[in-house]
Design a protein around this motif. Structure first.
Motif, mmCIF file in Angstrom:
data_model
loop_
_atom_site.group_PDB
_atom_site.id
_atom_site.type_symbol
_atom_site.label_atom_id
_atom_site.label_comp_id
_atom_site.label_asym_id
_atom_site.label_seq_id
_atom_site.Cartn_x
_atom_site.Cartn_y
_atom_site.Cartn_z
ATOM 1 N N ARG A 359 9.350 36.594 102.715
ATOM 2 C CA ARG A 359 8.634 37.857 102.931
ATOM 3 C C ARG A 359 7.499 38.001 101.916
ATOM 4 N NH1 ARG A 359 12.469 41.346 102.255
ATOM 5 N NH2 ARG A 359 13.049 41.545 104.441
ATOM 6 N N PHE A 360 7.800 37.641 100.663
ATOM 7 C CA PHE A 360 6.786 37.731 99.606
ATOM 8 C C PHE A 360 5.603 36.811 99.912
ATOM 9 C CE2 PHE A 360 5.160 35.475 95.849
ATOM 10 C CZ PHE A 360 4.497 36.520 95.198
ATOM 11 N N GLY A 365 -0.101 37.387 101.172
ATOM 12 C CA GLY A 365 -1.256 36.698 101.742
ATOM 13 C C GLY A 365 -1.318 35.237 101.349
ATOM 14 N N PHE A 366 -0.311 34.753 100.642
ATOM 15 C CA PHE A 366 -0.312 33.346 100.255
ATOM 16 C C PHE A 366 -0.224 32.465 101.511
ATOM 17 C CE2 PHE A 366 2.031 29.461 99.111
ATOM 18 C CZ PHE A 366 1.124 28.918 98.226
ATOM 19 N N ILE A 367 0.644 32.848 102.450
ATOM 20 C CA ILE A 367 0.664 32.170 103.753
ATOM 21 C C ILE A 367 -0.216 32.976 104.694
ATOM 22 C CG2 ILE A 367 2.086 31.359 105.670
ATOM 23 C CD1 ILE A 367 4.420 31.091 103.804
ATOM 24 N N TYR A 368 -1.462 32.547 104.833
ATOM 25 C CA TYR A 368 -2.428 33.242 105.684
ATOM 26 C C TYR A 368 -2.369 32.613 107.083
ATOM 27 C CZ TYR A 368 -5.013 29.253 103.759
ATOM 28 O OH TYR A 368 -5.386 28.002 103.357
ATOM 29 N N PRO A 369 -2.982 33.227 108.080
ATOM 30 C CA PRO A 369 -2.814 32.774 109.477
ATOM 31 C C PRO A 369 -3.102 31.297 109.702
ATOM 32 C CG PRO A 369 -3.846 34.927 109.429
ATOM 33 C CD PRO A 369 -3.747 34.489 108.000
ATOM 34 N N GLU A 370 -4.205 30.797 109.149
ATOM 35 C CA GLU A 370 -4.542 29.382 109.373
ATOM 36 C C GLU A 370 -3.474 28.464 108.768
ATOM 37 O OE1 GLU A 370 -6.518 31.632 108.123
ATOM 38 O OE2 GLU A 370 -8.167 31.849 109.558
ATOM 39 N N LYS A 371 -2.978 28.851 107.594
ATOM 40 C CA LYS A 371 -1.953 28.017 106.969
ATOM 41 C C LYS A 371 -0.664 28.063 107.772
ATOM 42 C CE LYS A 371 -1.658 27.724 102.519
ATOM 43 N NZ LYS A 371 -1.416 27.990 101.068
ATOM 44 N N TYR A 372 -0.306 29.262 108.265
ATOM 45 C CA TYR A 372 0.939 29.362 109.020
ATOM 46 C C TYR A 372 0.872 28.572 110.324
ATOM 47 C CZ TYR A 372 4.990 31.101 111.489
ATOM 48 O OH TYR A 372 6.173 31.181 112.184
ATOM 49 N N ILE A 408 10.068 40.673 94.430
ATOM 50 C CA ILE A 408 9.250 39.630 93.821
ATOM 51 C C ILE A 408 7.808 40.120 93.746
ATOM 52 C CG2 ILE A 408 8.418 37.260 94.022
ATOM 53 C CD1 ILE A 408 10.970 36.600 95.569
ATOM 54 N N LEU A 409 7.245 40.092 92.543
ATOM 55 C CA LEU A 409 5.862 40.532 92.340
ATOM 56 C C LEU A 409 4.915 39.369 92.085
ATOM 57 C CD1 LEU A 409 6.537 43.607 90.001
ATOM 58 C CD2 LEU A 409 6.304 43.579 92.501
ATOM 59 N N GLY A 410 5.421 38.294 91.491
ATOM 60 C CA GLY A 410 4.580 37.140 91.198
ATOM 61 C C GLY A 410 5.382 35.852 91.281
ATOM 62 N N HIS A 427 0.851 29.583 93.602
ATOM 63 C CA HIS A 427 0.606 30.736 92.738
ATOM 64 C C HIS A 427 0.235 31.914 93.606
ATOM 65 C CE1 HIS A 427 -1.897 32.678 89.286
ATOM 66 N NE2 HIS A 427 -0.704 33.226 89.409
ATOM 67 N N ALA A 428 1.028 32.961 93.518
ATOM 68 C CA ALA A 428 0.774 34.136 94.345
ATOM 69 C C ALA A 428 1.268 35.379 93.641
ATOM 70 C CB ALA A 428 1.469 33.995 95.713
ATOM 71 N N ALA A 429 0.630 36.521 93.954
ATOM 72 C CA ALA A 429 1.065 37.814 93.416
ATOM 73 C C ALA A 429 1.001 38.835 94.530
ATOM 74 C CB ALA A 429 0.180 38.244 92.245
ATOM 75 N N SER A 430 1.942 39.765 94.542
ATOM 76 C CA SER A 430 1.976 40.800 95.575
ATOM 77 C C SER A 430 0.832 41.775 95.363
ATOM 78 C CB SER A 430 3.311 41.547 95.532
ATOM 79 O OG SER A 430 3.373 42.345 94.359
ATOM 80 N N ARG A 431 0.517 42.501 96.415
ATOM 81 C CA ARG A 431 -0.532 43.518 96.298
ATOM 82 C C ARG A 431 -0.145 44.547 95.239
ATOM 83 N NH1 ARG A 431 -4.013 40.346 98.933
ATOM 84 N NH2 ARG A 431 -3.456 40.000 101.114
ATOM 85 N N ALA A 432 1.171 44.867 95.186
ATOM 86 C CA ALA A 432 1.635 45.871 94.216
ATOM 87 C C ALA A 432 1.564 45.324 92.799
ATOM 88 C CB ALA A 432 3.064 46.294 94.561
ATOM 89 N N GLY A 433 1.962 44.043 92.635
ATOM 90 C CA GLY A 433 1.960 43.449 91.305
ATOM 91 C C GLY A 433 0.564 43.158 90.803
ATOM 92 N N ASN A 434 -0.315 42.793 91.738
ATOM 93 C CA ASN A 434 -1.705 42.493 91.470
ATOM 94 C C ASN A 434 -1.877 41.543 90.301
ATOM 95 O OD1 ASN A 434 -4.556 42.660 91.606
ATOM 96 N ND2 ASN A 434 -4.345 44.703 92.498
ATOM 97 N N LEU A 435 -2.870 41.825 89.456
ATOM 98 C CA LEU A 435 -3.220 40.880 88.395
ATOM 99 C C LEU A 435 -2.096 40.688 87.395
ATOM 100 C CD1 LEU A 435 -5.363 39.116 87.013
ATOM 101 C CD2 LEU A 435 -6.064 41.158 85.749
#
Length: 689
Positions: A359-360, A365-372, A408-410, A427-435
């Motif tokens: 889900r994370f 957005g780490f798995i974006y449409p083209e990648k999926y 999971i935030l990062g 390497h990915a971070a959630s919208r909520a976790g951000n930078l």
């Protein structure tokens, strides 16, 4: 009234330049118990004899037999012929470490095999003789080297400040070459393993049991096992204190010391100065760090410094201890404990809910449409790969998670995909976790690398990462680092064109090209080309070295834990001339989401007269090693795809960091995020490959 044994001992000590202070009598019952303890531990007593004519005092070791009260029999360790015709018994000594017990009983019988005593009620005294306990050593060989002259012997006993070496009598003639005023090099080893090496000074010499005794002490309180680092690992005082448990490699017994502070690169302990068994330079082959009865970590370590302190009542010594090696599983456990201890949102290789993880990946957005779309047909393979990676704690991989209340935030991960290089990815971070979360997991990876890269079992000389230039976060971090360091040997960037080869297309046979196994000379030619074109660290990170062409060590490591990893190297020739080197990497689907661990790398060494058809024909011949229909091909240099008119979908930049440049990396990272905070410029896209 002064005891006869005190008077005799003081007279003997005075003649030898020593003194006896604070001596007190030992009752017979205590003496008998002490003698039986010496027998139980297979230790010796030291018998002192004086020459009747010349007053020379000699010492001979003997083993006491079980004693019931009055009579004590001791056997000489070495037969002593004709010696007693010229010498008289003085007393014998029991070495209790800090306390010496001197006994002057009546001699009942003395022979070549031993001596029999009658113990009196007041025939013994004990007194403090040393500032530190000396312990017997077993099976440790010693070598002393000075100005090209080598002396070999055995380590007889040791303390935390000095060593006593017994050198055989036949070496006496060479002692005229030994200058006691100059330091000597000193080596201690057991079963061919070096336990100590360093410079020492000679503080005393004596003759005993047909051997020359050399007393030496180290000349330094600190050694530099590793090069000095500006960015050192964080140390924590863990409550309750864990313990360091070890068997002393010199044979002095088992010890347990409380750990005062602990980090990923080592720890420190304290001892009473008088009881110390450690000293700088000592290698400890096996140490157990005990947190609780069912939570222990094993390692190999070395003492690197000694510091003294006093609290008004006692003198203490603090020792710094560096890790030399540690099993991968224990690395993970220690790192996980320390990361979470310093930040309760930080996790290392924890068991992760697969539902939450996937889900994370989608929500961030780490798995974006083209990648999926490229993953969808093999999604069950991806699920199974990640179940094994994240639930079975596969030691070829690490994952770092920043998590709060189960969310999971990062996330960031790395895998050891080359012999001495680890690939950072995902390497990915959630919208909520951000930078914040993205930076937190980046810092976790940096901390892990900094703490464990020096350990032999980590196999980490390089860390590498693929990213795309349009991803702002990795471009600023990894690309910015390479620009700041300005040294491709320390940190380099190389661009690859990503081409997708479709199996099944008919490729016209190219009769002029040859495809065969790569030769060492081909790798040398590739190195010359790369050095001229880039000069970075890519080839070393990729194990593209002549002596590593057929290396299978890492393949076997993957197989042990049920994963797949194969690497094959081929050379493409045209009209007999080397045109390209092709690296075929085969791994489990999903080990890397973009399949960059399950692809071909095409290195065009000589682009002249190398056509698109030549390229496609070579790839087609090698495509049979892959189960997939679509096979990624990374092409280097990127100018080749232009000259050969090869279609490519995107460009990847390969970042390579030599871990010897970690200080410069951390300096850049600190300045980068300090500048970011000043500018208050949030980076929203933290997705990278």
């Amino acid at each position: 009234m002064k005891s006869k044994v005190i008077t005799a001992l003081q007279t003997d000590q005075a003649e030898q330049g020593g003194q006896v202070r604070n001596a007190k009598k030992v009752c017979k019952q205590k003496l008998v118990n002490l003698l039986n303890y010496v027998n139980f531990t297979n230790a010796n007593v030291i018998v002192h004899l004086r020459h009747r004519k010349f007053n020379e005092v000699i010492s001979i070791t003997a083993k006491p037999q079980p004693c019931k009260g009055d009579m004590l029999k001791c056997f000489w360790n070495e037969p002593s012929k004709n010696i007693f015709a010229s010498f008289d018994f003085l007393y014998f000594v029991i070495d209790g470490g800090l306390v010496m017990t001197t006994v002057q009983p009546e001699v009942q019988e003395i022979t070549e095999e031993g001596i029999v005593f009658l113990l009196g009620e007041e025939c013994a005294i004990e007194y403090a003789r040393r500032k530190s306990v000396r312990r017997r050593s077993t099976g440790v060989k010693a070598e002393v080297l000075q100005n090209g002259v080598l002396f070999s012997g055995v380590l007889r006993d040791f303390s935390g400040v000095s060593f006593c070496i017994a050198i055989p009598e036949e070496a006496f003639a060479s002692f005229r070459y030994l200058n006691p005023e100059e330091p000597v090099m000193f080596l201690l080893k057991k079963h061919h393993d070096i336990l100590f090496s360093g410079e020492v000074r000679i503080i005393n010499q004596r003759r005993e049991d047909h051997s020359h005794m050399l007393i030496v002490e180290p000349t330094t309180c600190r050694i530099n096992r590793y090069k000095n680092k500006e960015y050192r690992s964080s140390r924590h005082r863990i409550i309750p204190l864990p313990s360091m448990v070890f068997d002393h490699p010199f044979g002095g017994g088992s010890f347990s010391l409380e750990i005062e502070d602990l980090g990923g690169s080592g720890f420190s302990v304290e001892e009473h100065a008088s009881e110390a068994v450690l000293f700088p330079g000592l290698i400890l082959p096996e140490v157990e760090i005990v947190f609780a009865s069912d939570f222990t970590i094993k390692c190999q370590a070395q003492v690197v410094y000694r510091k003294t302190r006093a609290d008004g009542k006692n003198d203490y010594v603090r020792f710094g201890i560096a890790f030399l090696d540690m099993d991968n599983h224990d690395q993970i456990r220690l790192s996980a404990y320390l990361h979470h201890y310093s930040d309760n949102k930080s996790y290392v290789c924890n068991k992760v809910s697969q539902e939450n993880l996937w889900r994370f990946f989608f929500e961030s957005g780490f798995i974006y449409p083209e990648k999926y779309s490229s993953m969808e047909g093999r999604k069950e393979n991806f699920r199974e790969t990640y179940r094994r990676l994240y639930m079975d704690n596969a030691y070829i991989a690490r994952h770092f998670i920043y998590q709060e209340k189960g969310a999971i935030l990062g996330h960031m991960a790395m895998v050891r995909f080359y012999e001495n290089a680890w690939l950072i990815h995902h390497h990915a971070a959630s919208r909520a976790g951000n930078l914040r979360a993205g930076v937190a997991v980046l810092n976790q990876v940096g901390r892990y690398v900094n703490e464990f890269h020096s350990l032999r079992s980590t196999h980490m000389n390089y860390v590498i990462c693929y990213y795309r230039e349009n991803n702002k976060f990795p471009s600023r971090v990894f690309g910015g680092c390479a620009a700041a360091l300005k040294n491709p040997k320390s940190c380099s960037l190389d661009s690859f064109a990503y081409h997708k080869f479709i199996k099944g297309y008919r490729i016209s046979a190219q009769e002029e090209i040859e495809l065969d196994n790569c030769r060492p000379s081909d790798i040398e030619e590739l190195k010359r080309f790369y050095e001229h074109h880039s000069g970075g660290g890519m080839l070393k990170a990729f194990d593209l070295e002549p002596d590593l062409i057929h290396c299978e060590d890492l393949n076997r490591e993957f197989e042990k834990i049920g994963f797949k990893r194969h690497r094959k190297l081929f050379s493409l020739r045209k009209k007999g001339h080397l045109k390209a080197v092709i690296m075929v990497n085969i791994s489990d689907v999903g080990l890397n989401f973009s399949n960059l661990t399950n692809c071909l790398h095409f290195f065009a060494v000589d682009e002249e007269d190398l056509s698109y058809e030549d390229f496609e024909a070579a790839i087609s011949r090698l495509s049979g090693d892959y189960e997939e229909t679509e096979i990624p091909v990374l092409i280097y240099p990127t100018r080749f795809v232009v000259s050969a008119n090869i279609h490519y979908e995107k460009l990847y930049t390969l970042w390579v960091l030599n871990v010897q440049a970690l200080d410069q990396y951390f300096e850049f990272i600190d300045s980068l995020f300090a500048r970011h905070h000043r500018e208050n410029n949030e980076i929203k896209n933290t997705v990278s490959e």
